[in-house]
Design a protein around this motif. Structure first.
Motif, short mmCIF file in Angstrom:
data_model
loop_
_atom_site.label_atom_id
_atom_site.label_comp_id
_atom_site.label_asym_id
_atom_site.label_seq_id
_atom_site.Cartn_x
_atom_site.Cartn_y
_atom_site.Cartn_z
N UNK A 54 0.98 -1.33 0.07
CA UNK A 54 -0.08 0.02 -0.15
C UNK A 54 0.77 1.16 -0.14
N UNK A 55 0.49 2.24 -0.86
CA UNK A 55 1.42 3.23 -0.99
C UNK A 55 1.77 4.12 0.60
N UNK A 56 0.72 3.95 1.39
CA UNK A 56 0.96 4.82 2.68
C UNK A 56 2.01 3.94 3.35
N UNK A 57 1.87 2.69 3.10
CA UNK A 57 3.18 1.92 3.81
C UNK A 57 4.50 2.22 3.39
N UNK A 58 4.49 2.40 2.24
CA UNK A 58 5.85 2.91 1.30
C UNK A 58 6.38 4.31 1.71
N UNK C 357 -8.98 -11.56 -5.79
CA UNK C 357 -9.16 -11.36 -4.60
C UNK C 357 -7.93 -11.07 -3.99
N UNK C 358 -7.18 -10.28 -4.40
CA UNK C 358 -6.01 -9.93 -3.83
C UNK C 358 -5.81 -8.27 -3.88
N UNK C 359 -5.12 -7.70 -2.91
CA UNK C 359 -4.85 -6.42 -3.15
C UNK C 359 -3.99 -5.60 -4.23
N UNK C 365 -4.52 -12.70 -12.33
CA UNK C 365 -3.16 -12.27 -11.74
C UNK C 365 -2.39 -11.14 -12.50
N UNK C 366 -3.26 -9.99 -12.94
CA UNK C 366 -2.49 -8.92 -13.66
C UNK C 366 -2.56 -7.69 -12.46
N UNK C 367 -1.36 -7.11 -12.67
CA UNK C 367 -1.27 -6.10 -11.68
C UNK C 367 -2.22 -4.84 -11.81
N UNK C 368 -2.65 -4.31 -10.56
CA UNK C 368 -3.50 -3.33 -10.75
C UNK C 368 -2.56 -1.93 -10.87
N UNK C 369 -1.35 -2.20 -10.81
CA UNK C 369 -0.44 -0.86 -11.17
C UNK C 369 0.06 -0.91 -12.62
N UNK C 370 -0.44 -1.70 -13.52
CA UNK C 370 -0.24 -1.79 -14.85
C UNK C 370 -1.37 -1.00 -15.54
N UNK C 371 -1.24 0.20 -16.10
CA UNK C 371 -2.04 0.91 -16.63
C UNK C 371 -3.02 0.32 -17.63
N UNK C 385 -10.47 3.35 -11.28
CA UNK C 385 -10.10 2.41 -10.34
C UNK C 385 -8.71 2.91 -9.58
N UNK C 386 -8.43 2.56 -8.20
CA UNK C 386 -7.40 2.95 -7.72
C UNK C 386 -6.18 2.40 -8.53
N UNK C 387 -5.05 3.19 -8.79
CA UNK C 387 -3.76 2.45 -9.17
C UNK C 387 -2.65 1.91 -8.39
N UNK C 388 -3.12 1.92 -7.17
CA UNK C 388 -1.87 1.63 -6.15
C UNK C 388 -2.67 0.24 -5.44
N UNK C 389 -1.57 -0.59 -4.98
CA UNK C 389 -1.93 -1.78 -4.10
C UNK C 389 -2.77 -1.34 -2.87
N UNK C 390 -3.61 -2.10 -2.67
CA UNK C 390 -4.21 -1.92 -1.14
C UNK C 390 -3.67 -2.60 -0.09
N UNK C 391 -4.25 -3.09 1.11
CA UNK C 391 -3.95 -3.54 2.11
C UNK C 391 -4.33 -5.10 2.29
#
Ligand code: SF4
Ligand code: SF4
Ligand code: FES
Lengths: 99, 243, 714
Positions: A54-58, C357-359, C365-371, C385-391
């Motif tokens: 999570x970006x906040x953790x980074x 169901x992964x942050x 299995x494709x990254x949320x960070x991949x535009x 959608x949020x471009x950064x991994x969650x918790x």
């Protein structure tokens, strides 16, 4: 155990995770990539933090490094530095760290 | 190995496991059929649409040849071989129906019926009952002799019953436990008339090594082994532990 | 005994109890399920079954099932029965209030491997498209997240390389940290069949499990390592393979990245991984390590099957990579009879893994960070959608303790019982302002919930499960949902109540949507499954009926090659010392399912009335323990009480227990350590001390326990 930063009701702690826990996680990642040659090691850590945290953790980790970074293994410092410098490279990947 | 499991079909029992092998062509009641080498005559007949009556055989188990209901005639051979344990050969000519065969099969079924609960002969829907119907057997000519009708029902397992009075000692349950499940919990105890199915060291099912996989219940042709959930009243076991 | 009554109707469906994914015909009479018959055409079971799928189905009808939605303002108040609208409005209003007060990222969602693929997919959509963040995780986090990570890194896909039947072509079977005859019984039976035909068996497990020795089935080599030494042992196997030149050079040259292989050879080939060095540390005879390595490398077909004994460690991901490295080095991939195969605990762990169901990754299995990937989802879902991994799940709890996380939607999970370090989780749950739980029964977690939505069992809904062999099986509705709605319908209603216009006529439409958004599932539809029964992904235009064996020509990585990871052994921080001299490890048994919410409510409890602590006679004697004594098990993190069982299955220095009963609170003692890469908790290693409890106070305790157990099943 991680419950050290316990904010009052309605308040938020300074870091999103208990700091000690965050540092333990960072060092574990550092330990994994330790056997790789230096640049690849740093890149592995960078990619991992970029893709899974999570970006906040980074940000909490970077703030902690800015304030001295005590207790972090050296390769985490290298990886985190790269995180700042290569912010534009966003796609994640699996596998051995790139050179 | 491959075909044994993969070629099984729901609602179809070929009698013996499907095999891989080169083609063998034979005739069943004059109908030509081609099956892999290593297949039984019983399987070839089922493929040819002339399924032979059977009790101790199932396509999920290796053939055993104990019940003698599946007898056939093979041209050029003496006697009445069991089709489940006879392998196909090129050019073989098999007859699955004749008056002699019908009489032999009826004789076997009547013997089984002489040691089967009389009141349960009508109204059943097990493989055994279906075979009785197919062969037109509804009663037997024997008087009351020595039998197993007084043996108590083993109700120890929460999920299924074992009623020795309905057991024809075909060994399907024992083979299922060995071949399919791999637990080896069941054996035939004793010899001749004395022989019976036993769990563990002749213990109640629940106390034996039985792991309740249900393979024996699934394969039993007579419903001597049967799910408690299919009953109302006395033998029904409320499966959930209710308040 | 009279003739039994004949069932009237039957529906083909899939067992939800474990990752084998057995097909069953559910038979009904007068609207009630009266029997489950193993389906002969089930590709995993071929007409076989185990006690759970075959008999333990009556939980669905148990009086404890919640049939009406429940809400309450605070967790100290009693539950209040309400109608669906009231419950959903309350949940939606609370979530929105929390987000407007504490920020978009202050809530999240968790799904379960008990859910169908369609539900898992929808819950990720709920988090990403409706909550507007990537705080979405699933319970695979606490079991097989390292599988996804470790296998993706080496062979490209985080899934079994084979179909189950492939084992019938194996000459050597290596089982690592798994006990298939108990955990995956129908597959265990298939494995034993192959061993009776002459295949050799290697078992790497601290315990002498039923897999090590049973009737007509015995391991050729058993490495009874001390818990926590997987990576050391697996590297040592690698050492033997490298030093004795047992690797398959032509396979590595043709199919893998040679440079990485050389680096790997340098690491595992070094003297510090020699069996003579590792053996004494790990508690295994060096010759046994050599024998295992030679056997594995010799094949000709060697297959690896592994379970939670590999993943639930602080080096869980590293352990999985070791298995990937080993199979690549010996060329044991890409044909029948070989491969690396995770055995999954619950019915749909693989689906949970595949369907986003992964942050950090979407379905496929494709990254949320991949535009680019994100763009395709944004287009389909019509929101940014949020471009950064969650918790991740454990981090959600961590963040609850610092006040950054305040609300959670949980489907089909009981984290308070199943997650590690219970005190920490309870404390975190108490901090939350709105916890919405959707499940069949009230459970430990519902004690801390504010809204309870009564869900449906797998017998009451339509959808699909993906089994451990990547096989997508159909789940069909056998009886009507007891509380009125299938789980996916409840999620859709919650999305709608929160203002997002999702609409599906039936579960098949969700499968269609997820197939559009997940390359490996591209060709799947209810129509296809209706026609061919089931299909293993990848299922697409190149493989319209699915794929049995992976990696036959290339590996699904950018350059098509398999690769090697450097897997240095880093001992866990959890160590024994004078105060905690024993290592506790955990496992499961045949008749019970996971935390037992369902199986405990069937007659299966007759086989496993309580969890017991297995302890070696020598350790028991040193503590004055007899079989059946009540003992306390104390770790640095907490304490619990169990009854001791003297056992020769564990070596001195090791104790073992299962965690099927809530009263055992095994997780009150487990640590907060976790896998370096995925935070999968280290359930398999905890340093503890065991002491006898005085009989008198224990009797009261025992009675209280019995009450509790009765309560749990009544
Ligand atoms: S119990 Fe059934 S399967 Fe077993 S021997 Fe008797 S009749 Fe055959
Ligand atoms: S629990 Fe697993 S092995 Fe048993 S019937 Fe269900 S899917 Fe099959
Ligand atoms: S079926 Fe052939 S002898 Fe029984």
């Amino acid at each position: 155990m991680g419950a050290a930063v316990k904010p009052g009701p309605g308040q938020m702690g300074e870091t999103v995770l208990d700091l000690q826990r965050l540092l333990t996680m960072a060092n574990q990642i550092g330990d994994f990539f330790a056997p790789y040659p230096p640049e690849r090691r740093a890149e592995g850590i960078r990619n991992h933090l970029r893709t899974y945290w999570d970006p906040r953790m980074r940000q909490d980790l970077l703030d902690y490094i800015a304030s001295g970074g005590d207790g972090l293994v050296p390769q985490v410092l290298e990886g985190a530095r790269l995180l700042v410098e290569t912010e534009h490279d966003k796609k994640g990947y699996y596998g051995p760290p790139k050179a | 190995m491959w075909a044994e499991l993969r070629d099984l079909r729901d609602g179809v029992d070929l009698g013996t496991p499907p095999r891989d092998g080169s083609d063998v062509t034979l005739t069943i009641d004059g109908v030509s059929v081609t099956v892999p080498a290593g297949s039984s005559v019983m399987l070839a007949a089922a493929r040819a649409g002339h399924a032979i009556p059977k009790l101790c055989a199932s396509d999920t188990l290796e053939p055993f040849g104990s019940c003698r209901v599946c007898l056939v005639e093979v041209e050029g051979r003496k006697g009445y071989p069991a089709s489940c344990t006879t392998l196909v050969e090129p050019g073989m000519a098999v007859r699955t129906e004749s008056e002699k065969l019908a009489a032999l099969r009826r004789g076997v079924m009547e013997l089984y019926l002489s040691d089967f609960p009389a009141e349960d002969i009508p109204g059943g829907w097990s493989e055994f009952h279906e075979t009785l119907q197919r062969l037109g057997v509804t009663s037997h000519p024997y008087g009351t002799g020595e039998n197993h009708q007084a043996s108590p029902v083993d109700q120890s397992n929460p999920y299924f019953l074992f009623d020795p009075a309905k057991c024809i000692v075909c060994s399907r349950c024992i083979r299922a436990c060995e071949e399919i499940q791999g637990t080896f919990a069941l054996t035939i105890d004793g010899r001749g008339f004395e022989s019976k199915v036993a769990a563990g060291q002749d213990q109640p099912f629940f106390d034996s090594e039985c792991v309740s996989c249900g393979a024996c219940v699934q394969t039993c042709p007579t419903q001597a082994l049967v799910e408690k959930s299919l009953f109302e009243g006395e033998y029904r076991h409320a499966q959930s532990i209710e308040a | 005994m009279p003739n039994p009554l004949k069932p009237e109707r039957s529906v083909v469906t899939t067992c939800a109890y474990c990752g084998v994914g057995c097909g069953f015909k559910a038979e009904t009479r007068a609207g009630r399920i009266v029997r489950m018959i193993p389906w002969k055409e089930g590709k995993a079971n071929h007409g076989h079954s185990c006690i759970k799928g075959r008999f333990a189905y009556d939980y669905y009808n148990h009086p404890d099932r919640v049939r009406t939605p429940l809400i309450r303002r605070s967790i100290d108040e009693p539950w209040q029965e309400v109608d669906w609208d009231t419950a959903l409005n309350h949940a939606a209003a609370e979530f929105r209030r929390i987000q407007s007060t504490y920020g978009t990222k202050s809530i999240g969602a968790v799904s379960s491997s008990r859910c169908t693929n369609e539900e898992i997919f929808l819950v990720q959509k709920l988090a990403r498209a409706v909550f507007g963040n990537n705080n979405i995780d699933n319970c695979a986090r606490i079991c097989h997240s390292p599988t996804q990570f470790g296998l993706s890194a080496t062979v490209g896909w985080g899934a079994a390389s084979q179909h189950f039947d492939s084992i019938l072509q194996a000459d050597v079977i290596m089982v690592v940290g798994a006990n298939p005859t108990e955990g995956h019984p129908v597959f265990g039976s298939l494995m034993k069949r192959r061993i009776r035909q002459g295949a050799k068996l290697i078992v790497i497990d601290p315990r002498r499990t039923e897999t090590v020795k049973s009737a007509h089935c015995e391991a050729t080599v058993h490495l009874p390592l001390r818990p926590g030494n997987n990576v050391a042992i697996l590297n040592s196997l690698g050492h033997v393979i490298v030093r004795e030149r047992l690797y398959n050079e032509s396979f590595v040259r043709e199919r893998c990245e040679w440079n990485e292989f050389e680096l790997w050879m340098g690491l595992v080939g070094s003297d510090r991984y020699a069996p003579e060095v590792i053996g004494p540390v790990a508690g295994v005879a060096p010759e046994a390590i050599r024998a295992a390595a030679r056997l594995y490398a010799g094949g000709p077909n060697s297959a690896i099957y592994y379970g939670l004994g590999v993943t639930e460690h602080s080096q869980g991901s590293t352990g999985v990579m070791c298995l990937g490295n080993l199979s690549l080095s010996c060329g044991m991939l890409g044909r029948e009879g070989v491969g690396v195969n995770p055995l999954r605990g619950q019915g749909n762990v693989q689906g949970g893994s595949c369907l986003g169901s992964w942050p950090h990754v979407f379905s496929g299995y494709r990254f949320v960070t991949d535009p680019e990937v994100r763009g395709s989802f944004e287009q389909e879902w019509g929101v940014p959608l949020d471009a950064e991994p969650g918790l991740r799940l454990p981090n959600m709890f961590d963040a609850a303790l610092t006040g950054h996380f305040r609300g959670m939607y949980i489907m089909g999970e009981d984290p308070v019982q199943s997650d590690p370090n219970r005190h920490h989780i309870v404390e975190a749950m108490r901090q939350m302002e709105c916890v919405v739980l959707q499940d069949l029964f009230l459970n430990e977690t519902s004690n801390y919930a504010h809204v309870f939505l009564p869900g449906s069992s797998s017998l009451e809904k339509e959808g699909t499960f993906t089994s451990a062999e990547r096989r997508v099986n159909r789940v069909r509705k056998v009886v009507e949902p007891l509380a009125g709605y299938q789980d996916w319908e409840i999620v859709v209603r919650l999305m709608n109540t929160m203002g997002y216009p999702a609409q599906y006529a039936h579960a098949g439409e969700i499968l269609d949507e997820l197939a559009r958004l997940s390359p490996a599932y591209k060709g799947l539809s209810f129509a296809l499954l209706e026609r061919i029964g089931s299909a293993q992904w990848p299922c697409d235009e190149n493989a319209p009926e699915g794929t049995e064996v992976l990696h036959t020509k290339t590996f699904p990585r950018a350059n098509g090659r398999g690769t090697f990871m450097l897997t240095e052994f880093v001992p866990t921080a959890e160590r024994t010392n004078d105060r905690f001299p024993l290592l506790l490890t955990t496992g499961r048994i045949l008749s019970q399912y996971n935390v037992g919410t369902q199986t405990r409510r069937t007659a299966n409890s007759r086989w496993h009335p309580e969890d017991r602590l297995e302890i070696n006679a020598a350790d028991a004697q040193a503590r004055g323990l007899r079989d059946g004594d009540w003992v306390t098990v104390t770790s640095r993190f907490g304490q619990t009480r169990l009854r001791a069982k003297l056992s020769t299955r564990v070596n001195p220095g090791i104790v073992y227990t299962t965690f099927h009963h809530a009263t055992s609170k095994a997780n009150a003692v487990t640590s907060d350590l976790s896998d370096w890469a995925t935070n999968c908790p280290e359930y398999k290693v905890t340093a503890v001390e065991v002491a006898r409890v005085d009989a008198a106070p224990m009797r009261a305790q025992a009675e209280a326990r019995e009450d509790e157990v009765v309560e749990a099943v009544s």
